[in-house]
Design a protein around this motif. Structure first.
Motif, mmCIF file in Angstrom:
data_model
loop_
_atom_site.group_PDB
_atom_site.id
_atom_site.type_symbol
_atom_site.label_atom_id
_atom_site.label_comp_id
_atom_site.label_asym_id
_atom_site.label_seq_id
_atom_site.Cartn_x
_atom_site.Cartn_y
_atom_site.Cartn_z
ATOM 1 N N SER A 19 -4.419 -2.065 -2.261
ATOM 2 C CA SER A 19 -4.067 -1.396 -3.512
ATOM 3 C C SER A 19 -2.659 -0.812 -3.384
ATOM 4 C CB SER A 19 -5.058 -0.270 -3.796
ATOM 5 O OG SER A 19 -4.867 0.778 -2.858
ATOM 6 N N LYS A 47 -2.999 -9.246 -10.131
ATOM 7 C CA LYS A 47 -3.993 -8.458 -10.840
ATOM 8 C C LYS A 47 -5.261 -9.301 -10.953
ATOM 9 C CE LYS A 47 -4.474 -5.214 -14.531
ATOM 10 N NZ LYS A 47 -3.924 -4.596 -15.712
ATOM 11 N N GLY A 49 -8.871 -8.816 -12.632
ATOM 12 C CA GLY A 49 -9.577 -7.901 -13.527
ATOM 13 C C GLY A 49 -8.679 -6.720 -13.827
ATOM 14 N N THR A 50 -9.155 -5.531 -13.553
ATOM 15 C CA THR A 50 -8.352 -4.333 -13.772
ATOM 16 C C THR A 50 -7.676 -3.851 -12.492
ATOM 17 O OG1 THR A 50 -10.263 -2.910 -13.375
ATOM 18 C CG2 THR A 50 -9.833 -3.569 -15.661
ATOM 19 N N ARG A 51 -7.921 -4.553 -11.410
ATOM 20 C CA ARG A 51 -7.418 -4.117 -10.099
ATOM 21 C C ARG A 51 -6.088 -4.764 -9.761
ATOM 22 N NH1 ARG A 51 -10.366 -2.998 -4.637
ATOM 23 N NH2 ARG A 51 -8.579 -1.984 -3.702
ATOM 24 N N ARG A 52 -5.115 -3.969 -9.382
ATOM 25 C CA ARG A 52 -3.819 -4.463 -8.920
ATOM 26 C C ARG A 52 -3.845 -4.476 -7.406
ATOM 27 N NH1 ARG A 52 0.118 -6.475 -11.252
ATOM 28 N NH2 ARG A 52 -0.436 -5.392 -13.159
#
Length: 68
Positions: A19, A47, A49-52
Motif C-alpha cells: 500500500s 489499482k 478494486g478500491t485498493r491502490r
C-alpha cells in the motif's frame, strides 16, 4: 549500495506490492511525499478494486532514479 531487504522482490517472505502507506514507511519518507510522487506519475501504482498498490520493484526503480 546497501539495499533494504524489505524491498527485495526475490525474498519470498515479503510482498511484491504494498500500500502507499507501507511504501512510505519502507522508504522512510512521509505519506505526503509519497502521494505527491504518485500524483506526478513519478512512482507508478496499480489499482485493484478500491485498493491502490505499489509494486516493490517500482519503489526500487524510483529510489534509484532519485539517487544522488
Amino acid at each position: 549500495m546497501m539495499t533494504n531487504p524489505n524491498l527485495n522482490p526475490e525474498n519470498s517472505q515479503h510482498p511484491i506490492a504494498v500500500s502507499p502507506d507501507e511504501a512510505a514507511r519502507l522508504v522512510g519518507i512521509g505519506r505526503t511525499t509519497l502521494y505527491a510522487a504518485l500524483a506526478k506519475g513519478d512512482l507508478p501504482s496499480i489499482k485493484i478494486g478500491t485498493r491502490r498498490l505499489i509494486r516493490v520493484y517500482a519503489i526500487r526503480d524510483w529510489l534509484a532514479k532519485n539517487e544522488g
